[in-house]
Motif scaffolding. Structure first.
Motif, mmCIF file in Angstrom:
data_model
loop_
_atom_site.group_PDB
_atom_site.id
_atom_site.type_symbol
_atom_site.label_atom_id
_atom_site.label_comp_id
_atom_site.label_asym_id
_atom_site.label_seq_id
_atom_site.Cartn_x
_atom_site.Cartn_y
_atom_site.Cartn_z
ATOM 1 N N LEU A 243 -84.387 -29.820 -78.383
ATOM 2 C CA LEU A 243 -85.585 -30.325 -78.150
ATOM 3 C C LEU A 243 -85.482 -31.579 -77.344
ATOM 4 C CD1 LEU A 243 -86.849 -30.911 -81.994
ATOM 5 C CD2 LEU A 243 -87.911 -29.515 -80.153
ATOM 6 N N ARG A 244 -86.664 -31.583 -76.512
ATOM 7 C CA ARG A 244 -86.886 -32.650 -75.614
ATOM 8 C C ARG A 244 -88.067 -33.249 -75.950
ATOM 9 N NH1 ARG A 244 -84.979 -28.463 -72.601
ATOM 10 N NH2 ARG A 244 -86.830 -27.342 -72.425
ATOM 11 N N MET A 245 -87.969 -34.710 -75.825
ATOM 12 C CA MET A 245 -88.904 -35.776 -76.664
ATOM 13 C C MET A 245 -89.014 -36.806 -75.654
ATOM 14 S SD MET A 245 -87.728 -35.590 -80.378
ATOM 15 C CE MET A 245 -85.871 -35.441 -79.675
ATOM 16 N N GLN A 246 -90.229 -37.626 -75.553
ATOM 17 C CA GLN A 246 -90.404 -38.807 -74.585
ATOM 18 C C GLN A 246 -89.802 -39.770 -75.430
ATOM 19 O OE1 GLN A 246 -94.299 -39.398 -73.114
ATOM 20 N NE2 GLN A 246 -94.016 -41.423 -72.629
ATOM 21 N N GLY A 247 -88.731 -40.683 -74.920
ATOM 22 C CA GLY A 247 -88.371 -41.725 -75.665
ATOM 23 C C GLY A 247 -89.130 -42.792 -76.067
ATOM 24 N N GLY A 248 -89.154 -43.532 -77.227
ATOM 25 C CA GLY A 248 -89.848 -44.433 -77.532
ATOM 26 C C GLY A 248 -89.378 -45.822 -76.711
ATOM 27 N N GLY A 249 -90.461 -46.997 -77.066
ATOM 28 C CA GLY A 249 -90.282 -48.164 -76.684
ATOM 29 C C GLY A 249 -88.632 -48.874 -76.833
ATOM 30 N N GLU A 250 -88.201 -48.680 -78.364
ATOM 31 C CA GLU A 250 -87.021 -49.090 -78.502
ATOM 32 C C GLU A 250 -85.889 -48.893 -77.631
ATOM 33 O OE1 GLU A 250 -86.534 -51.780 -80.653
ATOM 34 O OE2 GLU A 250 -88.885 -51.823 -81.234
ATOM 35 N N VAL A 251 -86.059 -47.389 -77.556
ATOM 36 C CA VAL A 251 -84.977 -46.523 -77.042
ATOM 37 C C VAL A 251 -84.973 -46.831 -75.458
ATOM 38 C CG1 VAL A 251 -83.962 -44.243 -76.150
ATOM 39 C CG2 VAL A 251 -84.699 -44.833 -78.543
ATOM 40 N N ARG A 252 -86.134 -46.895 -74.804
ATOM 41 C CA ARG A 252 -86.277 -46.930 -73.423
ATOM 42 C C ARG A 252 -85.902 -48.507 -73.137
ATOM 43 N NH1 ARG A 252 -91.570 -44.727 -74.101
ATOM 44 N NH2 ARG A 252 -92.437 -46.838 -73.632
ATOM 45 N N GLY A 253 -86.052 -49.693 -73.718
ATOM 46 C CA GLY A 253 -85.700 -50.883 -73.536
ATOM 47 C C GLY A 253 -84.329 -51.314 -73.717
ATOM 48 N N GLY A 254 -83.810 -50.702 -74.964
ATOM 49 C CA GLY A 254 -82.486 -50.973 -75.333
ATOM 50 C C GLY A 254 -81.386 -49.711 -75.172
ATOM 51 N N GLY A 255 -81.976 -48.444 -74.712
ATOM 52 C CA GLY A 255 -81.077 -47.460 -74.687
ATOM 53 C C GLY A 255 -80.523 -47.241 -76.151
ATOM 54 N N LEU A 256 -79.695 -46.210 -76.080
ATOM 55 C CA LEU A 256 -79.135 -45.590 -77.392
ATOM 56 C C LEU A 256 -78.115 -46.483 -77.811
ATOM 57 C CD1 LEU A 256 -79.209 -41.579 -76.791
ATOM 58 C CD2 LEU A 256 -80.450 -42.879 -78.241
ATOM 59 N N THR A 257 -78.146 -47.112 -78.681
ATOM 60 C CA THR A 257 -77.073 -47.905 -79.543
ATOM 61 C C THR A 257 -76.342 -47.369 -80.694
ATOM 62 O OG1 THR A 257 -78.696 -49.038 -80.928
ATOM 63 C CG2 THR A 257 -78.323 -49.994 -78.732
#
Length: 719
Positions: A243-257
């Motif tokens: 599945l391909r989804m548009q990343g949300g604000g938390e992910v775009r700002g801080g990446g995958l943690t």
């Protein structure tokens, strides 16, 4: 934008007035929502896990929210006030609807909603008391124009009783449906990666492998992981999907943690997954594009009803299962009665045909009645399966006395229909022709109920999911298979002519064939003792003595009348004895069961009681799990336990594999076991499951076990 909306939402929560709920007993209501606290079962047993639910009835145009509300809103929260020793678990969240509004996407509920919660009942809870449960529920109820926080205090007095409880007639089926369809882990491996603002989720294995998943959607547990209104697209492959989804604000700002958890919904089911950061898994693309998921309810597509091919397969398996049922141990006593009937009419083809067709009619009629009752109970929300009648102590006790009466009749203590016998045949020569054959067929079905033959399990499991006309047809095919050998012989003069001619040996045969019926009566008494305890057993034994005495008096009465005399005293005494016997059965059946002592099951293998939590705990330790679903009234189960499950080879193989042995005892009604049987396509016991470490679904072992089958299966999963 999302953070600004959430800040505005919190500000509205602080300022919004909370209207008082209108009091209507335990049912609470505001202008937007009504709610109550309800239980799945009619009572809870000490030491068990009860399921209660907050039921919401939401007004049209309004909605509440899932654990991740999406772009706005807030999840329902529950604050419990419980008696000492009682603890409440987390909400079992149903799948939400995707609610799109003015460029936003929310996850929530509308209409009627159950939020089930497991409640642990302490072993110290006393039967006959009630536990007061109170919860303060905070709902954020929203429409397209506004949101209002509604706080309602809900309460429920939960009765405490011994034994498994039936479903609540109003709410039990609805709550059970939520639990059965709630997302849960299923051995799916998942990876997630972020590149240029696109979040790529790949999932493989378990129920995803080998088929087109259809429209699919991912609900993250946390907000800010994806842009909820954005479409989700992807593809599928032989092992799973991407599945391909548009990343949300938390992910775009801080990446995958860290890992991303959520619920993956496909056309075939919904499962909890935990995706670790990493490259896409192999085999999750290349076979085709995923169909887009539409807004609205996110529940998996309903299982299609069985087509003609599925119905034909179930009917064929039912016929084969009925034929094999003639060889199962629980039908041996009835085979004795059928043998007596064949020898009686062997050299009278007309009577043989009549008896064969009457036997068939008795079998089919009884199967039809049992199937109709079973389907009616399930339609009413009751958790009933094949053999359900023997879970009732009253039925078990009544059948024990009936088998005793049949045995006494075969022994010549009294004679059924003696006055109707033709000249020269004598009162001991035969049971009443067609009527006797009909009721022999009925007895065959009743006594066969504890058995589940090969092929029969699949057929009955499929039948219970079909529309009722198809289901009844499958049950009738099962009855046809059971009756077919007797009918074929009775309609074949060539076979009948090979049987010995009638003579004095037939009376000796009848006397000999009484003993399988005595054995059946003794077995049913043992089952009753396991269901109800020693005090109830004493009453049943006294009822058996009175039954035998009453039937002996009936025989004395018949002999006296055959001599031309009168026997009023013996007739009255016989009636009093028989009525007293059945009154004692009624008292014994209503006595509460005694608490069980010791480990579950009777096998020599060290065992623990089955529960889904026990299975998950053992699997979390990486141990294989062998599950035995059994019942004391299941003769096949008992034979397997006395032979295959008690051998030294099996015990050694269990030790080598470090396996856990769990026993699910279905002797008395248990809705959790019934649901687990249904989950594996079964409607009765025995059922043997072997869970391997790392495998999502168990292997189903044959119903007729040998120690070699178990040992080989354990070797396959041993390290």
């Amino acid at each position: 934008m999302t953070r600004l909306l959430n800040l505005l939402f919190v500000f509205a929560l602080i300022l919004a007035p909370v209207p008082a709920a209108a009091q209507d007993g335990r049912f609470q209501r505001t202008e937007r929502i009504a709610a109550e606290l309800v239980a799945m079962s009619q009572w809870a047993a000490p030491g068990s896990t009860a399921i209660v639910a907050v039921r919401q009835d939401i007004e049209p145009g309004w909605h509440t929210y899932w654990r991740n509300p999406g772009d706005s809103g807030g999840a329902t929260t529950l604050n419990w006030t419980l008696p000492e020793g009682v603890t409440a678990g987390d909400i079992v969240w149903p799948l939400p609807e995707r609610q799109r509004l003015a460029g936003l996407m929310n996850y929530g509920y509308s209409g009627e909603v159950y939020l089930p919660v497991p409640v642990e009942i302490p072993a110290s809870a006393r039967a006959g008391t009630t536990l007061p449960l109170t919860v303060r529920a905070l709902f954020l109820v929203c429409s397209a124009e506004m949101c209002v926080p509604d706080e309602l205090t809900l309460s429920l007095d939960l009765p405490i009783r011994e034994g498994a409880a039936p479903l609540d007639p109003r709410h039990g089926a609805g709550i059970r449906s939520i639990l059965e369809n709630a997302p849960r882990p299923a051995g799916i491996e998942a990876r997630v990666a972020l590149e240029n603002g696109v979040l790529t989720l790949s999932a493989a294995g378990g129920p995803l492998a080998g088929r087109d998943p259809g429209p699919s959607y991912f609900f993250p547990f946390e907000g800010g992981v994806i842009e909820h209104p954005a479409p989700q697209s992807g593809s599928w492959g032989p092992q799973g999907l991407t599945l391909r989804m548009q990343g949300g604000g938390e992910v775009r700002g801080g990446g995958l943690t860290g890992p991303v958890g959520g619920v993956l919904v496909t056309a075939h089911g919904a499962w909890e997954i935990n995706a670790n950061p990493g490259a896409a898994l192999a085999g999750t693309s290349g076979s085709g594009d995923l169909a887009p998921a539409e807004d609205g309810p996110a529940r998996p597509a309903a299982t299609e009803g069985p087509g003609l091919a599925g119905f034909a397969q179930a009917a064929l398996f039912a016929l084969l299962g009925g034929l094999i049922l003639n060889l199962m141990p629980c039908v041996f006593p009835i085979l004795a009665m059928k043998a007596a009937a064949l020898t009686r009419s062997a050299h009278d083809p007309a009577h043989a045909r009549r008896d064969g067709l009457a036997f068939l009619a008795g079998v089919l009629t009884t199967f039809l009645l049992l199937a109709g009752l079973l389907l009616a109970l399930r339609a009413a929300g009751q958790a009933a399966g094949w053999g359900f009648q023997l879970q009732s102590p009253a039925v078990t006790a009544g059948l024990a006395l009936l088998m005793l009466a049949v045995a006494l009749n075969l022994s010549g203590v009294f004679h059924v229909g003696a006055g109707l016998q033709g000249a020269g045949s004598g009162p001991l020569a035969r049971l009443p022709g067609g009527v006797g054959a009909f009721f022999t067929g009925a007895l065959a079905v009743v006594v066969a109920a504890p058995c589940t033959a090969p092929f029969m399990a699949f057929a009955l499991g499929a039948a219970l999911l079909m529309p009722w006309p198809m289901a009844l047809a499958v049950f009738l095919m099962l009855g046809l298979g059971l009756a077919l050998p007797f009918v074929i012989v009775s309609l074949t003069p060539g076979l009948l002519s090979r049987l010995p001619k009638p003579g004095p040996w037939m009376e000796r045969l009848k006397g000999l064939l009484a003993f399988p019926m005595y054995g059946t009566a003794a077995w049913l008494v043992w089952v009753f003792a396991r269901q109800s305890g020693s005090e109830a057993l004493g009453l049943l034994l006294l009822a058996a003595v009175l039954t035998a005495f009453g039937l002996w008096l009936a025989g004395v009465n018949q002999a006296r009348r055959a001599e031309g005399g009168t026997a009023v005293v013996s007739a009255v005494a016989a009636a009093v004895a028989l009525v007293s016997a059945f009154a004692l059965v009624g008292v014994a059946a209503r006595m509460p069961p005694e608490p069980e002592v010791g480990a579950a099951g009777s096998s020599a293998l060290p065992s623990r009681p089955w529960s889904s939590a026990a299975v998950e705990a053992a699997r979390a330790e990486g141990r294989p799990v062998l599950v035995n679903f059994t019942a004391d009234w299941c003769v096949t189960c008992k034979i397997n336990e006395r032979t295959s499950l008690t051998s030294d080879r099996v015990k050694a193989a269990m030790d080598t594999a470090n396996a856990v042995y769990l026993v699910g005892d279905w002797t008395r009604r248990d809705d959790a076991i019934t649901a687990e049987l249904q989950r594996h396509g079964r409607s009765g016991v025995p059922l043997y499951l072997l869970y391997s470490p790392g495998s999502a679904e168990p292997r189903i072992l044959p119903q007729l076990l040998t120690e070699g089958v178990i040992v080989d299966a354990l070797k396959d999963i041993s390290p």
